[in-house]
Design an enzyme around this catalytic site. Sequence first.
Site, PDB file in Angstrom:
ATOM      1  N   HIS A  61       0.820  -1.213   0.000  1.00 31.57           N
ATOM      2  CA  HIS A  61       0.000   0.000   0.000  1.00 31.57           C
ATOM      3  C   HIS A  61       0.855   1.264   0.000  1.00 31.57           C
ATOM      4  O   HIS A  61       1.933   1.287   0.576  1.00 31.57           O
ATOM      5  CB  HIS A  61      -0.889   0.045   1.247  1.00 31.57           C
ATOM      6  N   LYS A  70       5.955   6.119   7.513  1.00 29.80           N
ATOM      7  CA  LYS A  70       5.378   5.260   8.554  1.00 29.80           C
ATOM      8  C   LYS A  70       6.467   4.745   9.486  1.00 29.80           C
ATOM      9  O   LYS A  70       7.530   4.311   9.042  1.00 29.80           O
ATOM     10  CB  LYS A  70       4.664   4.058   7.924  1.00 29.80           C
ATOM     11  N   TYR A 130       1.266   1.615  13.942  1.00 29.52           N
ATOM     12  CA  TYR A 130       2.133   2.501  13.180  1.00 29.52           C
ATOM     13  C   TYR A 130       1.678   3.943  13.248  1.00 29.52           C
ATOM     14  O   TYR A 130       0.514   4.255  13.380  1.00 29.52           O
ATOM     15  CB  TYR A 130       2.265   2.039  11.731  1.00 29.52           C
ATOM     16  N   ASP A 169      -6.570  -5.830  -2.414  1.00 30.98           N
ATOM     17  CA  ASP A 169      -5.135  -6.082  -2.591  1.00 30.98           C
ATOM     18  C   ASP A 169      -4.878  -7.060  -3.738  1.00 30.98           C
ATOM     19  O   ASP A 169      -3.898  -6.930  -4.464  1.00 30.98           O
ATOM     20  CB  ASP A 169      -4.517  -6.610  -1.304  1.00 30.98           C
TER      21      ASP A 169
END
Length: 182
Positions: A61, A70, A130, A169
């Site tokens: 992603h 991140k 995260y 996905d």
Amino acid sequence: MIYEKLEIPDVVLLTPKVFGDERGFFMETFRQSEFERHCGNYTFVQDNHSLSTHGILRGLHYQHDKPQGKLVRVTRGEVFDVAVDLRQSSPTFGQWVGVTLSAENRQLLWLPPGFAHAFYVTSQEAEFQYKCTDYYNPGDEHCIRWDDPTLAIEWPMMEKNEPLVSEKDQAGKTFKESLKFS
């Protein structure tokens, strides 16, 4: 905290100093001044927390118009975590790096903006947390297929079965078709 640049030098593995005794442990997971010194001047605006079961693969992603840096970690279980460099001006463009993050090793991984991100759950369950440098924008999310032949990511699959991925996905683009960064 120990900061270690990986094969893609902008991706940094952070290993906290853990202080423990029979009562438990304490560790610092983030300090802005040290993070800036080792990783760059970024501000985090959003924290996320997910739970996934064994064999789940989430990713690859990224957001293109509002890319997210991140800082990721696992607080329960274990994952194989992957960063793919999508910055065309980078000497590591199109390369990937992967590390095992777990509640046991307590390590964190920094992925700056301009990277695609994915993880594969190798334990029974994994809680993944995260911090992001920009807000999630559903209209700007993009996905590259986890099994893209150009990237040839070496996933540590425990079974011969393919991982469990979402329909979104599974419909991801190939690396060649995907949007890149300058």
